[in-house]
Design an enzyme around this catalytic site. Structure first.
Site, PDB file in Angstrom:
ATOM      1  N   GLY A   1      44.231 -37.459  -7.218  1.00 36.32           N
ATOM      2  CA  GLY A   1      43.736 -36.568  -6.259  1.00 36.32           C
ATOM      3  C   GLY A   1      42.372 -37.057  -5.432  1.00 36.32           C
TER       4      GLY A   1
ATOM      5  N   ASP B   1      38.538 -35.609  -8.204  1.00 38.14           N
ATOM      6  CA  ASP B   1      38.804 -34.599  -7.125  1.00 38.14           C
ATOM      7  C   ASP B   1      38.314 -33.241  -7.560  1.00 38.14           C
ATOM      8  OD1 ASP B   1      40.610 -34.099  -9.022  1.00 38.14           O
ATOM      9  OD2 ASP B   1      42.223 -33.738  -7.397  1.00 38.14           O
TER      10      ASP B   1
ATOM     11  N   ASP C   1      38.364 -28.597 -13.459  1.00 35.32           N
ATOM     12  CA  ASP C   1      39.073 -27.330 -13.661  1.00 35.32           C
ATOM     13  C   ASP C   1      38.766 -27.075 -15.274  1.00 35.32           C
ATOM     14  OD1 ASP C   1      40.492 -25.120 -13.829  1.00 35.32           O
ATOM     15  OD2 ASP C   1      42.368 -26.007 -13.294  1.00 35.32           O
TER      16      ASP C   1
ATOM     17  N   PHE D   1      43.754 -21.991  -6.484  1.00 36.37           N
ATOM     18  CA  PHE D   1      44.473 -23.027  -6.635  1.00 36.37           C
ATOM     19  C   PHE D   1      44.318 -23.703  -5.337  1.00 36.37           C
ATOM     20  CE2 PHE D   1      47.588 -26.503  -6.853  1.00 36.37           C
ATOM     21  CZ  PHE D   1      47.127 -26.928  -8.185  1.00 36.37           C
TER      22      PHE D   1
ATOM     23  N   ARG E   1      48.536 -33.117   0.195  1.00 35.10           N
ATOM     24  CA  ARG E   1      47.377 -33.970  -0.289  1.00 35.10           C
ATOM     25  C   ARG E   1      46.954 -34.374   1.085  1.00 35.10           C
ATOM     26  NH1 ARG E   1      47.213 -35.790  -5.345  1.00 35.10           N
ATOM     27  NH2 ARG E   1      49.142 -35.877  -6.650  1.00 35.10           N
TER      28      ARG E   1
HETATM   29  P1  IMP Z   1      41.248 -30.553 -15.799  1.00 31.32           P
HETATM   30  O1  IMP Z   1      41.764 -31.351 -16.588  1.00 31.32           O
HETATM   31  O2  IMP Z   1      41.771 -29.130 -16.056  1.00 31.32           O
HETATM   32  O3  IMP Z   1      39.670 -30.502 -15.359  1.00 31.32           O
HETATM   33  O4  IMP Z   1      41.852 -30.615 -14.328  1.00 31.32           O
HETATM   34  C1  IMP Z   1      41.592 -31.653 -13.634  1.00 31.32           C
HETATM   35  C2  IMP Z   1      42.847 -32.219 -12.696  1.00 31.32           C
HETATM   36  O5  IMP Z   1      43.730 -31.081 -12.647  1.00 31.32           O
HETATM   37  C3  IMP Z   1      42.335 -32.672 -11.350  1.00 31.32           C
HETATM   38  O6  IMP Z   1      42.110 -33.988 -11.371  1.00 31.32           O
HETATM   39  C4  IMP Z   1      43.499 -32.128 -10.369  1.00 31.32           C
HETATM   40  O7  IMP Z   1      44.323 -33.229 -10.254  1.00 31.32           O
HETATM   41  C5  IMP Z   1      44.091 -30.977 -11.181  1.00 31.32           C
HETATM   42  N1  IMP Z   1      43.800 -29.768 -10.733  1.00 31.32           N
HETATM   43  C6  IMP Z   1      42.905 -28.684 -11.434  1.00 31.32           C
HETATM   44  N2  IMP Z   1      42.552 -27.778 -10.275  1.00 31.32           N
HETATM   45  C7  IMP Z   1      43.345 -27.961  -9.315  1.00 31.32           C
HETATM   46  C8  IMP Z   1      43.406 -27.163  -8.203  1.00 31.32           C
HETATM   47  O8  IMP Z   1      42.988 -26.010  -7.920  1.00 31.32           O
HETATM   48  N3  IMP Z   1      44.286 -27.761  -7.166  1.00 31.32           N
HETATM   49  C9  IMP Z   1      45.024 -29.020  -7.465  1.00 31.32           C
HETATM   50  N4  IMP Z   1      44.740 -29.499  -8.578  1.00 31.32           N
HETATM   51  C10 IMP Z   1      43.953 -28.887  -9.293  1.00 31.32           C
HETATM   52 MG    MG Z   2      47.379 -32.840  -9.242  1.00 36.94          MG
END
Ligand code: IMP
Ligand code: MG
Length: 200
Positions: free
Chosen positions: A69, A125, A128, A177, A190
């Protein structure tokens, strides 16, 4: 009156992007453009200056981009950091092809670059749930770097268990998203030069 006279650079980019996206997506609908290419470029430039100013001339700085990402963001960001640095990558996987985090973070590629005594910047990137970062920060700290900072383009501010706050954040992101500028949905989108949300 010439409409360009009343539009900011960001507005113009949003309009241009809105016209461009049918080609990029093969006609698949995007919900809305959240950050235009111009807005992103301006913010990434600011972040680069802040990062360059945060380290001393002798500091050994290593940026670790979290693939896939961060690849577009990292590519633009490093060109805005006017100081010596090195780049490597981490590959972790937690999402599979869906839009909900599975919570299971796998480290698929581990950088060979030594980290002890170095100043590490982990480039993400989007933050979340924070699960990915919680897991990766532990793995990096074990290698005894001089410091570790997090630089994220986007932050959703929804995480309840974030163990490490990002020092640099490009934009606060809406809880939608998001795709584009490196972010994917099932590996698509992407390559969009802007960040858009998908229809729910
Ligand atoms: P986390 O571990 O939940 O913080 O997620 C982090 C990873 O989830 C990021 O590096 C992204 O690859 C993916 N991700 C989280 N939210 C989104 C989104 O809204 N769009 C696309 N990818 C996301
Ligand atoms: Mg992803």
């Amino acid at each position: 009156m010439n409409p360009e006279a009343t539009m900011s650079r960001g507005d113009m980019d949003k309009e241009a992007a809105a016209r461009a996206f049918p080609e990029y997506t093969g006609g698949r609908d995007l919900r809305r453009i959240v950050f235009s290419a111009g807005e992103i470029a301006d913010r990434v430039d600011e972040m680069g200056r802040e990062i360059a100013g945060a380290y001393g001339p002798e500091d050994d700085v290593l940026l670790l981009g979290l693939l896939k990402g961060s690849f577009v963001f990292l590519g633009d960001l490093v060109r805005c950091i006017r100081r010596p640095l090195q780049v490597d990558f981490l590959v972790a996987s937690s999402y599979g092809s869906g839009t909900e985090s599975s919570g299971d973070v796998k480290l698929l590629y581990d950088p060979s670059a030594p980290m002890d005594g170095r100043h590490i910047i982990l480039v993400e990137d989007i933050i979340d749930s924070g699960t990915t970062l919680n897991r990766l920060m532990g793995a990096i700290r074990e290698r005894e770097p001089a410091s570790v900072e997090i630089c994220a383009l986007l932050h959703k501010h929804v995480a309840t268990n974030l163990e490490h706050e990002a020092r640099w954040v490009g934009f606060d992101a809406p809880n939608e998203f998001l795709v584009g500028y490196g972010l994917d949905h099932a590996e698509n989108f992407r390559h969009l030069p802007f960040i858009a949300s998908l229809p729910t």
